[in-house]
Design a protein around this motif. Structure first.
Motif, mmCIF file in Angstrom:
data_model
loop_
_atom_site.group_PDB
_atom_site.id
_atom_site.type_symbol
_atom_site.label_atom_id
_atom_site.label_comp_id
_atom_site.label_asym_id
_atom_site.label_seq_id
_atom_site.Cartn_x
_atom_site.Cartn_y
_atom_site.Cartn_z
ATOM 1 N N PRO A 179 19.245 -10.473 2.470
ATOM 2 C CA PRO A 179 20.564 -11.397 2.962
ATOM 3 C C PRO A 179 21.823 -10.759 2.347
ATOM 4 C CG PRO A 179 19.453 -12.407 1.147
ATOM 5 C CD PRO A 179 18.639 -11.335 1.499
ATOM 6 N N TYR A 180 21.634 -10.035 1.141
ATOM 7 C CA TYR A 180 22.653 -9.205 0.522
ATOM 8 C C TYR A 180 22.165 -7.742 0.356
ATOM 9 C CZ TYR A 180 24.252 -13.965 -0.299
ATOM 10 O OH TYR A 180 24.548 -15.190 -0.124
ATOM 11 N N PRO A 181 23.025 -6.679 0.194
ATOM 12 C CA PRO A 181 22.487 -5.518 -0.328
ATOM 13 C C PRO A 181 21.704 -5.480 -1.675
ATOM 14 C CG PRO A 181 24.694 -5.302 0.359
ATOM 15 C CD PRO A 181 24.188 -6.694 0.405
ATOM 16 N N HIS A 182 20.441 -4.917 -1.628
ATOM 17 C CA HIS A 182 19.535 -5.236 -2.900
ATOM 18 C C HIS A 182 18.546 -4.031 -2.789
ATOM 19 C CE1 HIS A 182 17.244 -7.371 0.157
ATOM 20 N NE2 HIS A 182 16.195 -6.924 -0.564
ATOM 21 N N LYS A 183 17.957 -3.715 -3.983
ATOM 22 C CA LYS A 183 17.015 -2.751 -3.880
ATOM 23 C C LYS A 183 15.681 -3.554 -4.473
ATOM 24 C CE LYS A 183 19.615 1.133 -5.462
ATOM 25 N NZ LYS A 183 20.158 1.929 -6.721
ATOM 26 N N VAL A 184 14.486 -3.261 -4.109
ATOM 27 C CA VAL A 184 13.273 -3.369 -4.592
ATOM 28 C C VAL A 184 12.572 -2.211 -5.061
ATOM 29 C CG1 VAL A 184 10.984 -4.640 -3.948
ATOM 30 C CG2 VAL A 184 13.004 -5.588 -2.886
ATOM 31 N N GLU A 185 11.915 -2.359 -6.340
ATOM 32 C CA GLU A 185 11.331 -1.109 -7.052
ATOM 33 C C GLU A 185 10.495 -1.568 -7.716
ATOM 34 O OE1 GLU A 185 15.595 1.377 -7.815
ATOM 35 O OE2 GLU A 185 15.364 -0.480 -8.817
ATOM 36 N N THR A 186 9.132 -1.052 -7.610
ATOM 37 C CA THR A 186 8.093 -1.466 -8.611
ATOM 38 C C THR A 186 8.012 -0.422 -9.855
ATOM 39 O OG1 THR A 186 6.605 0.384 -7.400
ATOM 40 C CG2 THR A 186 6.519 -1.965 -6.385
ATOM 41 N N GLY A 187 8.813 0.606 -9.810
ATOM 42 C CA GLY A 187 8.721 1.543 -10.975
ATOM 43 C C GLY A 187 7.328 2.163 -11.171
ATOM 44 N N HIS A 188 6.589 2.456 -10.026
ATOM 45 C CA HIS A 188 5.343 3.207 -10.191
ATOM 46 C C HIS A 188 5.227 3.719 -8.703
ATOM 47 C CE1 HIS A 188 2.503 0.865 -8.401
ATOM 48 N NE2 HIS A 188 3.079 -0.408 -9.093
ATOM 49 N N PRO A 189 4.591 4.817 -8.466
ATOM 50 C CA PRO A 189 4.441 5.368 -7.191
ATOM 51 C C PRO A 189 3.064 5.016 -6.405
ATOM 52 C CG PRO A 189 3.994 7.171 -8.815
ATOM 53 C CD PRO A 189 4.569 6.007 -9.496
ATOM 54 N N MET A 190 2.364 4.183 -7.233
ATOM 55 C CA MET A 190 0.728 4.078 -6.853
ATOM 56 C C MET A 190 0.672 3.090 -5.826
ATOM 57 S SD MET A 190 -1.399 4.097 -10.276
ATOM 58 C CE MET A 190 -0.150 3.301 -11.385
ATOM 59 N N VAL A 248 0.907 -1.089 -0.020
ATOM 60 C CA VAL A 248 0.023 -0.058 -0.120
ATOM 61 C C VAL A 248 0.861 1.172 -0.116
ATOM 62 C CG1 VAL A 248 -1.646 1.219 1.463
ATOM 63 C CG2 VAL A 248 -1.950 -1.155 1.352
ATOM 64 N N GLY A 249 1.874 1.292 0.836
ATOM 65 C CA GLY A 249 2.453 2.582 1.138
ATOM 66 C C GLY A 249 4.071 2.634 0.773
ATOM 67 N N GLY A 250 4.484 1.600 0.298
ATOM 68 C CA GLY A 250 5.982 1.726 -0.174
ATOM 69 C C GLY A 250 6.430 0.974 -1.413
ATOM 70 N N PRO A 251 6.238 1.866 -2.482
ATOM 71 C CA PRO A 251 6.483 1.309 -3.853
ATOM 72 C C PRO A 251 8.110 1.121 -4.058
ATOM 73 C CG PRO A 251 6.444 3.846 -3.893
ATOM 74 C CD PRO A 251 6.333 3.241 -2.291
ATOM 75 N N ALA A 252 8.937 1.524 -2.955
ATOM 76 C CA ALA A 252 10.466 1.003 -3.476
ATOM 77 C C ALA A 252 11.450 1.005 -2.036
ATOM 78 C CB ALA A 252 11.116 1.856 -4.447
ATOM 79 N N TYR A 253 12.231 0.375 -1.959
ATOM 80 C CA TYR A 253 13.051 0.366 -0.887
ATOM 81 C C TYR A 253 14.394 -0.314 -1.030
ATOM 82 C CZ TYR A 253 11.654 -4.502 0.039
ATOM 83 O OH TYR A 253 11.375 -5.757 0.079
ATOM 84 N N ASP A 254 15.437 -0.103 -0.281
ATOM 85 C CA ASP A 254 16.448 -1.124 -0.300
ATOM 86 C C ASP A 254 16.806 -1.615 0.964
ATOM 87 O OD1 ASP A 254 17.388 1.104 1.142
ATOM 88 O OD2 ASP A 254 18.799 1.695 -0.002
ATOM 89 N N ASP A 255 17.514 -2.704 1.121
ATOM 90 C CA ASP A 255 17.739 -3.510 2.012
ATOM 91 C C ASP A 255 19.205 -4.123 1.972
ATOM 92 O OD1 ASP A 255 17.472 -4.696 4.553
ATOM 93 O OD2 ASP A 255 15.908 -6.192 3.986
ATOM 94 N N LEU A 309 8.753 7.237 -2.941
ATOM 95 C CA LEU A 309 7.412 7.651 -3.030
ATOM 96 C C LEU A 309 6.992 8.496 -4.303
ATOM 97 C CD1 LEU A 309 7.157 8.468 0.678
ATOM 98 C CD2 LEU A 309 5.635 6.798 -0.403
ATOM 99 N N ALA A 310 8.251 9.387 -4.685
ATOM 100 C CA ALA A 310 7.660 10.024 -6.013
ATOM 101 C C ALA A 310 7.742 9.311 -7.238
ATOM 102 C CB ALA A 310 8.950 11.196 -5.852
ATOM 103 N N THR A 311 8.553 8.351 -7.271
ATOM 104 C CA THR A 311 8.904 7.333 -8.534
ATOM 105 C C THR A 311 8.823 6.001 -8.395
ATOM 106 O OG1 THR A 311 11.173 7.215 -8.187
ATOM 107 C CG2 THR A 311 10.546 9.355 -8.969
ATOM 108 N N GLY A 312 8.742 5.539 -7.245
ATOM 109 C CA GLY A 312 8.465 3.751 -7.180
ATOM 110 C C GLY A 312 10.159 3.394 -7.566
ATOM 111 N N TRP A 313 11.214 4.199 -7.457
ATOM 112 C CA TRP A 313 12.574 3.705 -7.933
ATOM 113 C C TRP A 313 13.267 4.376 -6.505
ATOM 114 C CZ3 TRP A 313 13.669 0.780 -12.235
ATOM 115 C CH2 TRP A 313 12.566 0.849 -13.122
ATOM 116 N N ILE A 314 14.366 3.613 -6.377
ATOM 117 C CA ILE A 314 15.555 4.138 -5.576
ATOM 118 C C ILE A 314 16.537 4.921 -6.282
ATOM 119 C CG2 ILE A 314 17.218 3.402 -3.852
ATOM 120 C CD1 ILE A 314 14.592 3.201 -2.722
ATOM 121 N N ARG A 315 16.634 6.124 -5.830
ATOM 122 C CA ARG A 315 17.764 7.129 -6.602
ATOM 123 C C ARG A 315 18.866 7.366 -5.599
ATOM 124 N NH1 ARG A 315 16.051 5.974 -11.384
ATOM 125 N NH2 ARG A 315 14.108 6.675 -11.926
#
Length: 246
Positions: free
Chosen positions: A186-197, A176-183, A240-246
């Protein structure tokens, strides 16, 4: 039988309001919540007030657990920001949540996996950080002992459906509220939906079985992006603006 599944709200009150309005517009009154409700640099208290008023069947997510198990000085920045907004009754509500539950006798709910709230059920992470669909055999192993036709999980924020070889379905409704994040686990990675909805799913049972319908809902995501930036989190602001991690 028809109901909605939401997950990973992460304190995004405006996204939650938009999703709830869309659910009502579909004529649905039954909703389940797969956890990670508040942690973020956004609006934990407003989100908590709304969620507690709804009294939804809800399972506890890993970030929900951090809020009640960790001391504030040891919390991650997003957890600490949420903790500072929450009232004792909000934390008591988190303490009351189960790690998993069975909904209406035929739907299994958990946040991540049955035994580990920090493990992606449907995704794997390569050492170089690539996130990919987990092999079916590994997905099925995590579903061992769950003799129900529909299994719901969240955690990865990725809307996804996997059908097991015996016909069971595992559905992640997305976040619902988090379209992208990094963690970093188990290894450094990004999860990106590519949209802000805001994302959620409708689950409908017919004579042929269960069918998920994934929905993405537009809302004033830039207001939440500006709030994250004002609260010192440019990573959240970009996501939140883009769905990507910049």
């Amino acid at each position: 039988m028809r109901f909605a599944a939401i997950a990973d709200i992460h304190g995004n009150h405006m996204a939650l309001e938009a999703v709830l309005a869309d659910i009502r517009a579909q004529g649905i009154s039954d909703i389940v919540d797969l956890g990670d409700c508040f942690s973020s640099p956004l609006e934990a208290r407003k989100t908590a007030e709304l969620l507690l008023s709804l009294a939804l069947p809800t399972v506890r997510g890993n970030h929900d657990r951090y809020l009640i198990e960790q001391k504030p000085e040891y919390m991650h920045a997003s957890d600490k920001a949420a903790y500072q907004q929450l009232l004792p009754r909000h934390l008591d509500w988190l303490r009351s949540l189960p790690s998993d539950l069975i909904y209406k006798g035929e739907v299994y709910l958990c946040h991540a996996t049955p035994k580990d709230d920090n493990l992606y059920w449907l995704e794997s992470v390569a050492p170089e950080g690539h996130v990919f669909l987990k092999p079916l055999k590994e997905i099925e192993a995590l579903a061992d002992g769950i003799d129900l036709p529909l299994i719901l999980c969240g955690h990865s924020h990725i809307s996804r459906l996997v059908q097991l070889r015996d016909g069971r379905l595992i559905v992640n409704p997305g976040s619902v509220g988090g379209p992208a994040y990094d963690d970093d686990k188990p290894y450094p990675h990004k999860v990106e939906t590519g949209h802000p909805m805001a994302s959620y799913a409708i689950l409908e049972k017919s004579a042929s079985g269960w069918t998920p319908y994934f929905r993405n809902v537009a809302y004033d995501h830039m207001a939440m992006s500006r709030l994250a930036k004002a609260n010192g989190r440019p990573d959240w602001a970009a996501a939140l603006a883009t769905g990507w991690i910049r």
